[in-house]
Motif scaffolding. Structure first.
Motif, PDB file in Angstrom:
ATOM      1  N   ARG A 164      14.839  18.352   7.084  1.00  0.00           N
ATOM      2  CA  ARG A 164      13.698  18.352   7.983  1.00  0.00           C
ATOM      3  C   ARG A 164      12.780  17.178   7.664  1.00  0.00           C
ATOM      4  O   ARG A 164      12.633  16.795   6.513  1.00  0.00           O
ATOM      5  N   PHE A 165      12.134  16.659   8.714  1.00  0.00           N
ATOM      6  CA  PHE A 165      11.418  15.392   8.590  1.00  0.00           C
ATOM      7  C   PHE A 165       9.933  15.584   8.894  1.00  0.00           C
ATOM      8  O   PHE A 165       9.526  15.716  10.044  1.00  0.00           O
ATOM      9  N   TYR A 166       9.165  15.585   7.794  1.00  0.00           N
ATOM     10  CA  TYR A 166       7.727  15.818   7.874  1.00  0.00           C
ATOM     11  C   TYR A 166       6.929  14.518   7.777  1.00  0.00           C
ATOM     12  O   TYR A 166       5.704  14.542   7.837  1.00  0.00           O
ATOM     13  N   TYR A 167       7.608  13.399   7.604  1.00  0.00           N
ATOM     14  CA  TYR A 167       6.963  12.166   7.156  1.00  0.00           C
ATOM     15  C   TYR A 167       7.426  11.014   8.039  1.00  0.00           C
ATOM     16  O   TYR A 167       8.623  10.757   8.158  1.00  0.00           O
ATOM     17  N   LEU A 168       6.484  10.316   8.663  1.00  0.00           N
ATOM     18  CA  LEU A 168       6.771   9.162   9.509  1.00  0.00           C
ATOM     19  C   LEU A 168       6.204   7.901   8.868  1.00  0.00           C
ATOM     20  O   LEU A 168       5.022   7.853   8.517  1.00  0.00           O
ATOM     21  N   ARG A 169       7.052   6.889   8.733  1.00  0.00           N
ATOM     22  CA  ARG A 169       6.596   5.565   8.311  1.00  0.00           C
ATOM     23  C   ARG A 169       6.521   4.694   9.564  1.00  0.00           C
ATOM     24  O   ARG A 169       7.547   4.394  10.190  1.00  0.00           O
ATOM     25  N   LEU A 170       5.312   4.326   9.934  1.00  0.00           N
ATOM     26  CA  LEU A 170       5.050   3.621  11.187  1.00  0.00           C
ATOM     27  C   LEU A 170       4.644   2.180  10.890  1.00  0.00           C
ATOM     28  O   LEU A 170       3.559   1.926  10.360  1.00  0.00           O
ATOM     29  N   SER A 171       5.515   1.234  11.205  1.00  0.00           N
ATOM     30  CA  SER A 171       5.198  -0.177  11.018  1.00  0.00           C
ATOM     31  C   SER A 171       4.411  -0.683  12.223  1.00  0.00           C
ATOM     32  O   SER A 171       4.778  -0.416  13.370  1.00  0.00           O
ATOM     33  N   VAL A 172       3.342  -1.425  11.967  1.00  0.00           N
ATOM     34  CA  VAL A 172       2.507  -1.925  13.056  1.00  0.00           C
ATOM     35  C   VAL A 172       2.573  -3.448  13.190  1.00  0.00           C
ATOM     36  O   VAL A 172       2.024  -4.008  14.132  1.00  0.00           O
ATOM     37  N   THR A 173       3.252  -4.112  12.261  1.00  0.00           N
ATOM     38  CA  THR A 173       3.501  -5.546  12.334  1.00  0.00           C
ATOM     39  C   THR A 173       4.565  -5.890  11.299  1.00  0.00           C
ATOM     40  O   THR A 173       4.689  -5.197  10.294  1.00  0.00           O
ATOM     41  N   ASP A 174       5.330  -6.950  11.547  1.00  0.00           N
ATOM     42  CA  ASP A 174       6.225  -7.416  10.482  1.00  0.00           C
ATOM     43  C   ASP A 174       5.725  -8.726   9.884  1.00  0.00           C
ATOM     44  O   ASP A 174       6.393  -9.340   9.052  1.00  0.00           O
ATOM     45  N   VAL A 175       4.528  -9.154  10.290  1.00  0.00           N
ATOM     46  CA  VAL A 175       3.923 -10.352   9.728  1.00  0.00           C
ATOM     47  C   VAL A 175       3.373 -10.036   8.341  1.00  0.00           C
ATOM     48  O   VAL A 175       2.765  -8.984   8.131  1.00  0.00           O
ATOM     49  N   CYS A 176       3.610 -10.931   7.390  1.00  0.00           N
ATOM     50  CA  CYS A 176       3.038 -10.771   6.056  1.00  0.00           C
ATOM     51  C   CYS A 176       2.547 -12.126   5.563  1.00  0.00           C
ATOM     52  O   CYS A 176       3.187 -13.155   5.813  1.00  0.00           O
ATOM     53  N   ASN A 177       1.412 -12.128   4.868  1.00  0.00           N
ATOM     54  CA  ASN A 177       0.824 -13.370   4.369  1.00  0.00           C
ATOM     55  C   ASN A 177       1.148 -13.625   2.901  1.00  0.00           C
ATOM     56  O   ASN A 177       0.624 -14.573   2.308  1.00  0.00           O
ATOM     57  N   PHE A 178       1.990 -12.789   2.279  1.00  0.00           N
ATOM     58  CA  PHE A 178       2.466 -13.026   0.915  1.00  0.00           C
ATOM     59  C   PHE A 178       3.920 -13.511   0.970  1.00  0.00           C
ATOM     60  O   PHE A 178       4.590 -13.361   1.995  1.00  0.00           O
ATOM     61  N   ARG A 179       4.383 -14.064  -0.145  1.00  0.00           N
ATOM     62  CA  ARG A 179       5.741 -14.596  -0.208  1.00  0.00           C
ATOM     63  C   ARG A 179       6.458 -14.001  -1.417  1.00  0.00           C
ATOM     64  O   ARG A 179       6.910 -14.738  -2.311  1.00  0.00           O
ATOM     65  N   CYS A 180       6.598 -12.697  -1.445  1.00  0.00           N
ATOM     66  CA  CYS A 180       7.178 -12.041  -2.612  1.00  0.00           C
ATOM     67  C   CYS A 180       8.655 -12.427  -2.759  1.00  0.00           C
ATOM     68  O   CYS A 180       9.398 -12.471  -1.778  1.00  0.00           O
ATOM     69  N   THR A 181       9.051 -12.675  -3.992  1.00  0.00           N
ATOM     70  CA  THR A 181      10.389 -13.201  -4.258  1.00  0.00           C
ATOM     71  C   THR A 181      11.496 -12.277  -3.802  1.00  0.00           C
ATOM     72  O   THR A 181      12.580 -12.727  -3.437  1.00  0.00           O
ATOM     73  N   TYR A 182      11.258 -10.951  -3.815  1.00  0.00           N
ATOM     74  CA  TYR A 182      12.290  -9.985  -3.469  1.00  0.00           C
ATOM     75  C   TYR A 182      12.295  -9.638  -1.987  1.00  0.00           C
ATOM     76  O   TYR A 182      13.139  -8.857  -1.530  1.00  0.00           O
ATOM     77  N   CYS A 183      11.368 -10.197  -1.214  1.00  0.00           N
ATOM     78  CA  CYS A 183      11.268  -9.837   0.196  1.00  0.00           C
ATOM     79  C   CYS A 183      11.229 -11.072   1.092  1.00  0.00           C
ATOM     80  O   CYS A 183      12.123 -11.290   1.905  1.00  0.00           O
ATOM     81  N   LEU A 184      10.171 -11.884   0.973  1.00  0.00           N
ATOM     82  CA  LEU A 184       9.997 -13.056   1.826  1.00  0.00           C
ATOM     83  C   LEU A 184       9.705 -14.290   0.972  1.00  0.00           C
ATOM     84  O   LEU A 184       8.600 -14.849   1.024  1.00  0.00           O
ATOM     85  N   PRO A 185      10.651 -14.730   0.178  1.00  0.00           N
ATOM     86  CA  PRO A 185      10.380 -15.862  -0.724  1.00  0.00           C
ATOM     87  C   PRO A 185       9.996 -17.148  -0.001  1.00  0.00           C
ATOM     88  O   PRO A 185       9.308 -17.998  -0.560  1.00  0.00           O
ATOM     89  N   ASP A 186      10.432 -17.295   1.244  1.00  0.00           N
ATOM     90  CA  ASP A 186      10.099 -18.490   2.025  1.00  0.00           C
ATOM     91  C   ASP A 186       8.950 -18.239   2.993  1.00  0.00           C
ATOM     92  O   ASP A 186       8.678 -19.067   3.876  1.00  0.00           O
ATOM     93  N   GLY A 187       8.289 -17.089   2.843  1.00  0.00           N
ATOM     94  CA  GLY A 187       7.206 -16.752   3.755  1.00  0.00           C
ATOM     95  C   GLY A 187       7.720 -16.151   5.052  1.00  0.00           C
ATOM     96  O   GLY A 187       8.929 -16.094   5.313  1.00  0.00           O
ATOM     97  N   TYR A 188       6.807 -15.696   5.881  1.00  0.00           N
ATOM     98  CA  TYR A 188       7.171 -15.066   7.150  1.00  0.00           C
ATOM     99  C   TYR A 188       7.794 -16.092   8.088  1.00  0.00           C
ATOM    100  O   TYR A 188       7.226 -17.156   8.335  1.00  0.00           O
ATOM    101  N   GLN A 189       8.969 -15.772   8.607  1.00  0.00           N
ATOM    102  CA  GLN A 189       9.718 -16.688   9.460  1.00  0.00           C
ATOM    103  C   GLN A 189       9.818 -16.215  10.908  1.00  0.00           C
ATOM    104  O   GLN A 189      10.499 -16.834  11.719  1.00  0.00           O
ATOM    105  N   GLY A 190       9.160 -15.110  11.219  1.00  0.00           N
ATOM    106  CA  GLY A 190       9.266 -14.564  12.567  1.00  0.00           C
ATOM    107  C   GLY A 190       8.267 -15.174  13.537  1.00  0.00           C
ATOM    108  O   GLY A 190       7.745 -16.271  13.319  1.00  0.00           O
ATOM    109  N   LYS A 191       7.987 -14.446  14.587  1.00  0.00           N
ATOM    110  CA  LYS A 191       7.056 -14.893  15.618  1.00  0.00           C
ATOM    111  C   LYS A 191       5.817 -13.999  15.584  1.00  0.00           C
ATOM    112  O   LYS A 191       5.846 -12.874  16.084  1.00  0.00           O
ATOM    113  N   PRO A 192       4.723 -14.482  15.000  1.00  0.00           N
ATOM    114  CA  PRO A 192       3.548 -13.617  14.851  1.00  0.00           C
ATOM    115  C   PRO A 192       2.907 -13.203  16.163  1.00  0.00           C
ATOM    116  O   PRO A 192       2.090 -12.281  16.195  1.00  0.00           O
TER     117      PRO A 192
END
Length: 322
Positions: A9-37
């Motif tokens: 049963r699913f009591y918990y919703l993770r709701l993303s409101v943007t995929d833009v990020c201003n950090f460049r974490c090595t394990y996620c976006l080492p080259d920074g955000y590459q999408g279309k803000p």
């Protein structure tokens, strides 16, 4: 009630409101955000429709994620919409802590209950190396402000080989800091297989160290996240471990994800999202979205296949909020 074919049963919703990020974490976006803000992220009316439908199906907790949700100017209104939705008991937010001290009071006033802040190291030089930003003192001040506002605070730290003092420094900090620190195993994504091979450490190693030092398991609530939590009488803070490669990790899954563009993700590592945005429109009856969600949930797989090296369609974690 949202329930899959395995009876979860699913009591918990993770709701993303943007995929833009201003950090460049090595394990996620080492080259920074590459999408279309400027791409079309979910609107506030679509978010309200989604929250209403999920709450009517038993969802009690909503976590607002990104990218970095603090980059949305209408974030207080989004928090308020979640807090005012009948049935939603907990409104949480995951952030990198950017400008947190000046924003937390307004978020709290809007209805925020819980806050997760990403801090992978308490060493300023290491923090700068990991994130691309020299903002650790600023973020720690934001944590203090959040605690002063009465917000329940958790700190997310990715457990990585190459940070030899990571556990010891956080343990010292938790002696006097009333937060829950959650160590998250590095997870392999499509963009970063080499990083995973170089830096992954099993959380089981940390778990055994904690148990040997007298830490005790905390009973898991039904709307809790995936962490195994531990407490110790000599510490004001707690420690949680998120270990997606451990046996039976998926058996207690209680959360679903909606991406910032209206895709339902049945698993963080599913092959792709299922488009439900047409049913998220305010002119569509909420019951139609409920029926769509219920039907799609029947296709949720018993488990991810991370342990077999299959990462699905997840290129990086900012896409659907981790």
């Amino acid at each position: 009630m949202l329930e899959d074919a395995m009876g979860r049963r699913f009591y918990y919703l993770r709701l993303s409101v943007t995929d833009v990020c201003n950090f460049r974490c090595t394990y996620c976006l080492p080259d920074g955000y590459q999408g279309k803000p400027d791409q079309s992220f979910l609107t506030l009316p679509e978010i309200r429709q989604t929250l209403t439908a999920f709450a009517a199906l038993g969802t009690e907790k909503v976590r607002i994620t990104g990218g970095e949700p603090g980059l949305r100017r209408d974030l207080p209104e989004i928090i308020s919409a979640a807090a005012q939705t009948p049935g939603i008991r907990t409104v949480a937010l995951t952030t990198n802590g950017y400008r947190l001290a000046e924003r937390i009071a307004r978020w709290r006033q809007a209805g925020l209950n819980q806050l997760n802040v990403s801090i992978d190291s308490l060493n300023p030089a290491e923090f700068h190396s990991i994130t691309g930003h020299n903002r650790l003192p600023e973020i720690l001040r934001g944590l203090e402000a959040a605690l002063a506002e009465g917000v329940s605070v958790k700190v997310n730290a990715v457990l990585m080989r190459g940070l030899p003092d990571q556990l010891a420094s956080f343990l010292d900090w938790l002696k006097t800091t009333p937060v829950t620190l959650r160590f998250i195993e590095v997870m392999e994504t499509g963009d970063h297989p080499a990083f995973f091979r170089e830096h992954h450490i099993s959380g089981q190693t940390v778990k055994q160290q904690l148990l040997a030092a007298g830490w005790q398991a905390v009973q898991r609530r039904r709307d809790a996240g995936p962490a195994e939590e531990f407490w110790h009488p000599d510490y004001q803070g707690r420690i949680g471990l998120i270990m997606p490669y451990s046996q039976d990790f998926c058996s207690s899954c209680n959360r679903l994800r909606i991406s910032s563009t209206g895709k339902l993700h049945l698993c963080l590592f599913s092959d792709g999202g299922l488009d439900v945005r047409p049913w998220m429109q305010p002119h569509v009856a909420t019951t139609e979205l409920q029926d769509k969600l219920t039907a799609l949930l029947r296709h949720k797989a018993p488990s991810h296949l991370l342990h077999e090296g299959q990462t699905g369609g997840t290129q990086n974690l900012s896409i659907i909020g981790g």
